[in-house]
Design a protein around this motif. Structure first.
Motif, PDB file in Angstrom:
ATOM      1  N   THR A 149      80.555  -0.732 113.035  1.00  0.00           N
ATOM      2  CA  THR A 149      79.197   0.200 112.572  1.00  0.00           C
ATOM      3  C   THR A 149      79.425   1.509 113.277  1.00  0.00           C
ATOM      4  OG1 THR A 149      77.910  -1.778 112.596  1.00  0.00           O
ATOM      5  CG2 THR A 149      76.826   0.383 112.537  1.00  0.00           C
ATOM      6  N   ASP A 150      79.329   2.622 111.989  1.00  0.00           N
ATOM      7  CA  ASP A 150      79.248   3.774 112.295  1.00  0.00           C
ATOM      8  C   ASP A 150      78.006   4.471 112.257  1.00  0.00           C
ATOM      9  OD1 ASP A 150      82.369   4.272 112.916  1.00  0.00           O
ATOM     10  OD2 ASP A 150      82.514   3.695 110.759  1.00  0.00           O
ATOM     11  N   VAL A 151      77.359   5.374 113.112  1.00  0.00           N
ATOM     12  CA  VAL A 151      76.023   5.503 113.307  1.00  0.00           C
ATOM     13  C   VAL A 151      75.823   7.198 112.983  1.00  0.00           C
ATOM     14  CG1 VAL A 151      73.824   5.531 114.642  1.00  0.00           C
ATOM     15  CG2 VAL A 151      75.554   3.563 114.823  1.00  0.00           C
ATOM     16  N   LEU A 152      75.049   7.418 112.105  1.00  0.00           N
ATOM     17  CA  LEU A 152      74.793   8.788 111.926  1.00  0.00           C
ATOM     18  C   LEU A 152      73.493   9.247 112.703  1.00  0.00           C
ATOM     19  CD1 LEU A 152      75.712  11.352 110.285  1.00  0.00           C
ATOM     20  CD2 LEU A 152      73.899  10.721 108.774  1.00  0.00           C
ATOM     21  N   GLY A 153      73.556  10.050 113.874  1.00  0.00           N
ATOM     22  CA  GLY A 153      72.470   9.889 114.865  1.00  0.00           C
ATOM     23  C   GLY A 153      71.503  11.358 114.683  1.00  0.00           C
ATOM     24  N   MET A 154      70.768  11.549 115.442  1.00  0.00           N
ATOM     25  CA  MET A 154      69.810  12.627 115.563  1.00  0.00           C
ATOM     26  C   MET A 154      70.498  13.846 115.653  1.00  0.00           C
ATOM     27  SD  MET A 154      66.689  11.923 115.044  1.00  0.00           S
ATOM     28  CE  MET A 154      65.978  13.638 115.514  1.00  0.00           C
ATOM     29  N   ASN A 155      71.747  14.259 116.541  1.00  0.00           N
ATOM     30  CA  ASN A 155      72.460  15.418 116.242  1.00  0.00           C
ATOM     31  C   ASN A 155      72.759  15.944 115.096  1.00  0.00           C
ATOM     32  OD1 ASN A 155      74.634  13.466 116.099  1.00  0.00           O
ATOM     33  ND2 ASN A 155      76.043  14.933 117.173  1.00  0.00           N
ATOM     34  N   PHE A 156      73.031  14.986 114.200  1.00  0.00           N
ATOM     35  CA  PHE A 156      73.037  15.408 112.631  1.00  0.00           C
ATOM     36  C   PHE A 156      71.800  15.773 111.996  1.00  0.00           C
ATOM     37  CE2 PHE A 156      73.333  14.641 108.197  1.00  0.00           C
ATOM     38  CZ  PHE A 156      74.227  15.748 107.831  1.00  0.00           C
ATOM     39  N   LEU A 157      71.003  14.716 112.265  1.00  0.00           N
ATOM     40  CA  LEU A 157      69.495  14.690 111.577  1.00  0.00           C
ATOM     41  C   LEU A 157      68.737  16.015 111.978  1.00  0.00           C
ATOM     42  CD1 LEU A 157      68.302  11.072 111.516  1.00  0.00           C
ATOM     43  CD2 LEU A 157      69.270  12.230 109.801  1.00  0.00           C
ATOM     44  N   SER A 158      68.907  16.542 113.205  1.00  0.00           N
ATOM     45  CA  SER A 158      68.157  17.573 113.615  1.00  0.00           C
ATOM     46  C   SER A 158      68.800  18.788 113.094  1.00  0.00           C
ATOM     47  CB  SER A 158      68.099  17.575 115.156  1.00  0.00           C
ATOM     48  OG  SER A 158      69.431  17.574 115.593  1.00  0.00           O
ATOM     49  N   SER A 159      70.086  18.861 112.805  1.00  0.00           N
ATOM     50  CA  SER A 159      70.507  20.176 112.144  1.00  0.00           C
ATOM     51  C   SER A 159      69.958  20.380 110.630  1.00  0.00           C
ATOM     52  CB  SER A 159      71.983  19.988 111.867  1.00  0.00           C
ATOM     53  OG  SER A 159      72.215  19.111 110.868  1.00  0.00           O
ATOM     54  N   LEU A 160      69.266  19.537 109.975  1.00  0.00           N
ATOM     55  CA  LEU A 160      68.537  19.575 108.914  1.00  0.00           C
ATOM     56  C   LEU A 160      67.285  20.590 108.650  1.00  0.00           C
ATOM     57  CD1 LEU A 160      69.221  16.138 107.475  1.00  0.00           C
ATOM     58  CD2 LEU A 160      70.636  17.962 107.061  1.00  0.00           C
ATOM     59  N   SER A 161      67.069  21.090 107.647  1.00  0.00           N
ATOM     60  CA  SER A 161      65.653  21.857 107.827  1.00  0.00           C
ATOM     61  C   SER A 161      64.537  20.928 107.817  1.00  0.00           C
ATOM     62  CB  SER A 161      65.558  22.705 106.269  1.00  0.00           C
ATOM     63  OG  SER A 161      65.506  21.789 105.264  1.00  0.00           O
ATOM     64  N   SER A 162      64.705  19.642 107.277  1.00  0.00           N
ATOM     65  CA  SER A 162      63.866  18.499 107.115  1.00  0.00           C
ATOM     66  C   SER A 162      64.515  17.281 106.811  1.00  0.00           C
ATOM     67  CB  SER A 162      62.647  18.676 106.553  1.00  0.00           C
ATOM     68  OG  SER A 162      62.809  18.610 105.326  1.00  0.00           O
ATOM     69  N   TRP A 163      63.836  16.119 107.160  1.00  0.00           N
ATOM     70  CA  TRP A 163      64.246  14.751 106.732  1.00  0.00           C
ATOM     71  C   TRP A 163      63.004  13.721 107.054  1.00  0.00           C
ATOM     72  CZ3 TRP A 163      64.195  10.683 110.244  1.00  0.00           C
ATOM     73  CH2 TRP A 163      64.056  11.074 111.466  1.00  0.00           C
ATOM     74  N   GLY A 164      62.980  12.819 106.197  1.00  0.00           N
ATOM     75  CA  GLY A 164      61.771  11.957 106.203  1.00  0.00           C
ATOM     76  C   GLY A 164      61.928  10.719 105.162  1.00  0.00           C
ATOM     77  N   VAL A 165      61.069   9.723 105.460  1.00  0.00           N
ATOM     78  CA  VAL A 165      61.009   8.739 104.388  1.00  0.00           C
ATOM     79  C   VAL A 165      59.876   8.807 103.759  1.00  0.00           C
ATOM     80  CG1 VAL A 165      60.992   6.247 104.511  1.00  0.00           C
ATOM     81  CG2 VAL A 165      62.166   7.351 106.333  1.00  0.00           C
ATOM     82  N   GLU A 166      60.052   8.522 102.465  1.00  0.00           N
ATOM     83  CA  GLU A 166      59.053   8.517 101.498  1.00  0.00           C
ATOM     84  C   GLU A 166      59.308   7.249 100.663  1.00  0.00           C
ATOM     85  OE1 GLU A 166      59.382  12.160  98.856  1.00  0.00           O
ATOM     86  OE2 GLU A 166      59.105  13.220 100.703  1.00  0.00           O
ATOM     87  N   GLY A 167      58.512   6.285 100.713  1.00  0.00           N
ATOM     88  CA  GLY A 167      58.680   5.097 100.161  1.00  0.00           C
ATOM     89  C   GLY A 167      59.852   4.342 100.504  1.00  0.00           C
ATOM     90  N   GLN A 168      60.540   4.286  99.640  1.00  0.00           N
ATOM     91  CA  GLN A 168      61.921   3.478  99.586  1.00  0.00           C
ATOM     92  C   GLN A 168      63.187   4.157  99.955  1.00  0.00           C
ATOM     93  OE1 GLN A 168      62.404  -0.213 100.167  1.00  0.00           O
ATOM     94  NE2 GLN A 168      60.196   0.109 100.282  1.00  0.00           N
ATOM     95  N   TRP A 169      62.908   5.623 100.027  1.00  0.00           N
ATOM     96  CA  TRP A 169      63.848   6.736  99.987  1.00  0.00           C
ATOM     97  C   TRP A 169      63.736   7.331 101.315  1.00  0.00           C
ATOM     98  CZ3 TRP A 169      67.255   7.214  96.227  1.00  0.00           C
ATOM     99  CH2 TRP A 169      66.831   6.257  94.992  1.00  0.00           C
ATOM    100  N   LEU A 170      64.976   7.770 101.953  1.00  0.00           N
ATOM    101  CA  LEU A 170      65.387   8.892 103.078  1.00  0.00           C
ATOM    102  C   LEU A 170      65.573  10.175 102.309  1.00  0.00           C
ATOM    103  CD1 LEU A 170      65.656   9.505 105.996  1.00  0.00           C
ATOM    104  CD2 LEU A 170      68.057   8.733 105.638  1.00  0.00           C
ATOM    105  N   ILE A 171      64.695  11.063 102.419  1.00  0.00           N
ATOM    106  CA  ILE A 171      65.148  12.327 102.160  1.00  0.00           C
ATOM    107  C   ILE A 171      65.688  13.251 103.084  1.00  0.00           C
ATOM    108  CG2 ILE A 171      64.301  14.325 100.611  1.00  0.00           C
ATOM    109  CD1 ILE A 171      63.663  11.504  99.546  1.00  0.00           C
ATOM    110  N   LEU A 172      67.038  13.774 102.658  1.00  0.00           N
ATOM    111  CA  LEU A 172      67.599  14.792 103.666  1.00  0.00           C
ATOM    112  C   LEU A 172      67.600  15.958 102.959  1.00  0.00           C
ATOM    113  CD1 LEU A 172      70.697  12.807 104.571  1.00  0.00           C
ATOM    114  CD2 LEU A 172      68.519  12.855 105.824  1.00  0.00           C
ATOM    115  N   ARG A 173      66.933  17.220 103.590  1.00  0.00           N
ATOM    116  CA  ARG A 173      67.073  18.660 103.147  1.00  0.00           C
ATOM    117  C   ARG A 173      68.071  19.517 104.177  1.00  0.00           C
ATOM    118  NH1 ARG A 173      61.973  16.480 102.108  1.00  0.00           N
ATOM    119  NH2 ARG A 173      61.411  16.468  99.953  1.00  0.00           N
ATOM    120  N   PRO A 174      68.760  19.974 103.457  1.00  0.00           N
ATOM    121  CA  PRO A 174      69.675  21.029 104.340  1.00  0.00           C
ATOM    122  C   PRO A 174      69.205  21.756 105.163  1.00  0.00           C
ATOM    123  CG  PRO A 174      70.281  21.118 101.854  1.00  0.00           C
ATOM    124  CD  PRO A 174      69.016  20.220 102.090  1.00  0.00           C
TER     125      PRO A 174
END
Length: 174
Positions: A149-174
């Motif tokens: 198992t390879d894990v994408l952690g907070m050091n990647f997620l915090s580099s985004l302008s925003s990220w969040g869960v909307e219903g059944q979707w994870l939204i990543l914004r650069p």
């Protein structure tokens, strides 16, 4: 007013009530498994798991309840579990070798995982790309103990302008 029930009939009725109780108990206990099976049969949640929506990337929740994303790591396809509870992105030793990522060779770090504390080496991904989102020189932890198992952690997620869960979707914004 009093009616006597023959013993054989009484035992059949008792056995029928026990069978009804067991079926209801098993149905209630395994309801989540039955729902997951129904979703698989009906292909609910199927289709494209990663969808580009403008600059944002939408990732559908998988049937196991997690968000999985395929990324290019140094020109190798790697499937990551997105984990906001992981501080640093983590790679299995096999994935790191396949992507040409070597550990620093210094003192190992202790990483607290869901399976307990493990020793890992520090490393760096030259380039990681998920959809149109590209990051360079991303720190990672590398360990045999991570299994497959390879894990994408907070050091990647915090580099985004925003990220969040909307219903059944994870939204990543650069």
């Amino acid at each position: 007013m009093v009616r006597r029930v023959p013993i054989g009939l009484g035992l059949k009725m008792a056995a029928a009530w026990v069978a009804i109780f067991l079926v209801l108990f098993i149905g209630f206990t395994l309801k989540d498994d039955f729902v997951a099976l129904g979703k698989r049969i009906l292909n609910d949640g199927g289709g494209e798991a990663q969808v580009a929506a403008g600059e944002a990337l939408r990732i559908r929740k998988s049937l196991d309840g997690h968000f999985w994303v395929t990324a290019r790591v140094n020109n190798e396809n790697v499937r990551f579990l997105v984990d906001s509870g992981a501080t640093v992105t983590s790679l299995s030793a096999e994935t790191a070798a396949r992507a040409g990522i070597v550990g620093s060779g210094g003192m190992p770090v202790l990483v607290d995982t869901a399976n307990g504390m493990v020793q890992a080496q520090r490393g760096r991904i030259e380039e990681i790309q998920i959809g149109a989102i590209r990051r360079r020189d991303l720190p990672v932890h590398i360990a045999e103990a991570f299994g497959d198992t390879d894990v994408l952690g907070m050091n990647f997620l915090s580099s985004l302008s925003s990220w969040g869960v909307e219903g059944q979707w994870l939204i990543l914004r650069p």
